[in-house]
Scaffold this motif. Structure first.
Motif, PDB file in Angstrom:
ATOM      1  N   ALA A  61       0.844  -1.200   0.000  1.00  0.00           N
ATOM      2  CA  ALA A  61       0.000   0.000   0.000  1.00  0.00           C
ATOM      3  C   ALA A  61       0.878   1.247   0.000  1.00  0.00           C
ATOM      4  N   VAL A  62       0.393   2.305  -0.633  1.00  0.00           N
ATOM      5  CA  VAL A  62       1.135   3.562  -0.723  1.00  0.00           C
ATOM      6  C   VAL A  62       0.423   4.598   0.137  1.00  0.00           C
ATOM      7  N   SER A  63       1.192   5.349   0.907  1.00  0.00           N
ATOM      8  CA  SER A  63       0.611   6.371   1.783  1.00  0.00           C
ATOM      9  C   SER A  63       0.201   7.594   0.965  1.00  0.00           C
ATOM     10  N   LEU A  64      -0.676   8.404   1.550  1.00  0.00           N
ATOM     11  CA  LEU A  64      -1.081   9.643   0.888  1.00  0.00           C
ATOM     12  C   LEU A  64       0.107  10.570   0.680  1.00  0.00           C
ATOM     13  N   GLU A  65       1.027  10.575   1.639  1.00  0.00           N
ATOM     14  CA  GLU A  65       2.216  11.422   1.524  1.00  0.00           C
ATOM     15  C   GLU A  65       3.064  10.985   0.320  1.00  0.00           C
ATOM     16  N   ALA A  66       3.226   9.687   0.146  1.00  0.00           N
ATOM     17  CA  ALA A  66       3.997   9.176  -0.993  1.00  0.00           C
ATOM     18  C   ALA A  66       3.299   9.525  -2.313  1.00  0.00           C
ATOM     19  N   MET A  67       1.958   9.458  -2.327  1.00  0.00           N
ATOM     20  CA  MET A  67       1.212   9.831  -3.533  1.00  0.00           C
ATOM     21  C   MET A  67       1.420  11.310  -3.847  1.00  0.00           C
ATOM     22  N   ASP A  68       1.332  12.162  -2.813  1.00  0.00           N
ATOM     23  CA  ASP A  68       1.540  13.603  -3.006  1.00  0.00           C
ATOM     24  C   ASP A  68       2.933  13.883  -3.551  1.00  0.00           C
ATOM     25  N   ASP A  69       3.938  13.181  -3.001  1.00  0.00           N
ATOM     26  CA  ASP A  69       5.316  13.363  -3.465  1.00  0.00           C
ATOM     27  C   ASP A  69       5.448  12.961  -4.937  1.00  0.00           C
ATOM     28  N   ALA A  70       4.843  11.853  -5.318  1.00  0.00           N
ATOM     29  CA  ALA A  70       4.918  11.381  -6.700  1.00  0.00           C
ATOM     30  C   ALA A  70       4.224  12.362  -7.649  1.00  0.00           C
ATOM     31  N   ILE A  71       3.095  12.912  -7.213  1.00  0.00           N
ATOM     32  CA  ILE A  71       2.377  13.897  -8.036  1.00  0.00           C
ATOM     33  C   ILE A  71       3.219  15.144  -8.215  1.00  0.00           C
ATOM     34  N   ALA A  72       3.831  15.628  -7.129  1.00  0.00           N
ATOM     35  CA  ALA A  72       4.669  16.829  -7.201  1.00  0.00           C
ATOM     36  C   ALA A  72       5.867  16.587  -8.113  1.00  0.00           C
ATOM     37  N   GLU A  73       6.462  15.407  -8.011  1.00  0.00           N
ATOM     38  CA  GLU A  73       7.620  15.075  -8.855  1.00  0.00           C
ATOM     39  C   GLU A  73       7.212  15.027 -10.333  1.00  0.00           C
ATOM     40  N   GLY A  74       6.067  14.417 -10.609  1.00  0.00           N
ATOM     41  CA  GLY A  74       5.583  14.352 -11.988  1.00  0.00           C
ATOM     42  C   GLY A  74       5.265  15.724 -12.544  1.00  0.00           C
ATOM     43  N   ALA A  75       4.700  16.592 -11.712  1.00  0.00           N
ATOM     44  CA  ALA A  75       4.368  17.951 -12.145  1.00  0.00           C
ATOM     45  C   ALA A  75       5.660  18.721 -12.445  1.00  0.00           C
ATOM     46  N   ALA A  76       6.663  18.543 -11.607  1.00  0.00           N
ATOM     47  CA  ALA A  76       7.939  19.230 -11.816  1.00  0.00           C
ATOM     48  C   ALA A  76       8.599  18.746 -13.105  1.00  0.00           C
ATOM     49  N   GLN A  77       8.557  17.445 -13.362  1.00  0.00           N
ATOM     50  CA  GLN A  77       9.143  16.895 -14.595  1.00  0.00           C
ATOM     51  C   GLN A  77       8.381  17.407 -15.820  1.00  0.00           C
ATOM     52  N   SER A  78       7.064  17.485 -15.707  1.00  0.00           N
ATOM     53  CA  SER A  78       6.239  17.962 -16.809  1.00  0.00           C
ATOM     54  C   SER A  78       6.545  19.434 -17.110  1.00  0.00           C
ATOM     55  N   ALA A  79       6.698  20.218 -16.054  1.00  0.00           N
ATOM     56  CA  ALA A  79       6.994  21.642 -16.234  1.00  0.00           C
ATOM     57  C   ALA A  79       8.371  21.827 -16.866  1.00  0.00           C
ATOM     58  N   GLY A  80       9.327  20.981 -16.487  1.00  0.00           N
ATOM     59  CA  GLY A  80      10.683  21.051 -17.062  1.00  0.00           C
ATOM     60  C   GLY A  80      10.706  20.633 -18.520  1.00  0.00           C
ATOM     61  N   ALA A  81       9.837  19.704 -18.884  1.00  0.00           N
ATOM     62  CA  ALA A  81       9.794  19.212 -20.275  1.00  0.00           C
ATOM     63  C   ALA A  81       9.182  20.242 -21.215  1.00  0.00           C
ATOM     64  N   GLU A  82       8.370  21.139 -20.690  1.00  0.00           N
ATOM     65  CA  GLU A  82       7.689  22.135 -21.519  1.00  0.00           C
ATOM     66  C   GLU A  82       8.615  23.285 -21.884  1.00  0.00           C
ATOM     67  N   ARG A  83       9.720  23.411 -21.190  1.00  0.00           N
ATOM     68  CA  ARG A  83      10.628  24.560 -21.438  1.00  0.00           C
ATOM     69  C   ARG A  83      11.472  24.372 -22.631  1.00  0.00           C
TER      70      ARG A  83
END
Length: 83
Positions: A61-83
């Motif tokens: 099972a994955v904790s909510l904190e781990a899910m939040d971290d994964a979402i933030a990491e994915g958002a950061a990678q997505s923002a970096g790819a758009e530049r």
């Protein structure tokens, strides 16, 4: 194909086969989803019934904190790819 009649009050009785297919019993609630002129009827479920629905054998099972971290990491990678 199952049919039922609508009363003047807008009520209908769900045919026995429909109730059986949805696992409905007296007192259960149903939800209606309207999509492009069609209506789907689902058995309403409480949040408690959803626990474990996405569990997969052999996966921890994955904790909510781990899910939040994964979402933030994915958002950061997505923002970096758009530049």
């Amino acid at each position: 194909m199952q049919e039922s009649t609508v009363t003047v009050k807008g009520q209908t009785t769900l045919p026995r086969d429909v109730r059986a297919a949805l696992g409905l019993a007296s007192g259960d609630r149903v939800r209606y989803i309207i999509l492009e002129g069609e209506v789907r009827i689902l058995k309403a479920r409480s949040v408690k019934e959803l626990q474990g629905m996405l569990a997969r054998p052999g996966r921890k099972a994955v904790s909510l904190e781990a899910m939040d971290d994964a979402i933030a990491e994915g958002a950061a990678q997505s923002a970096g790819a758009e530049r």
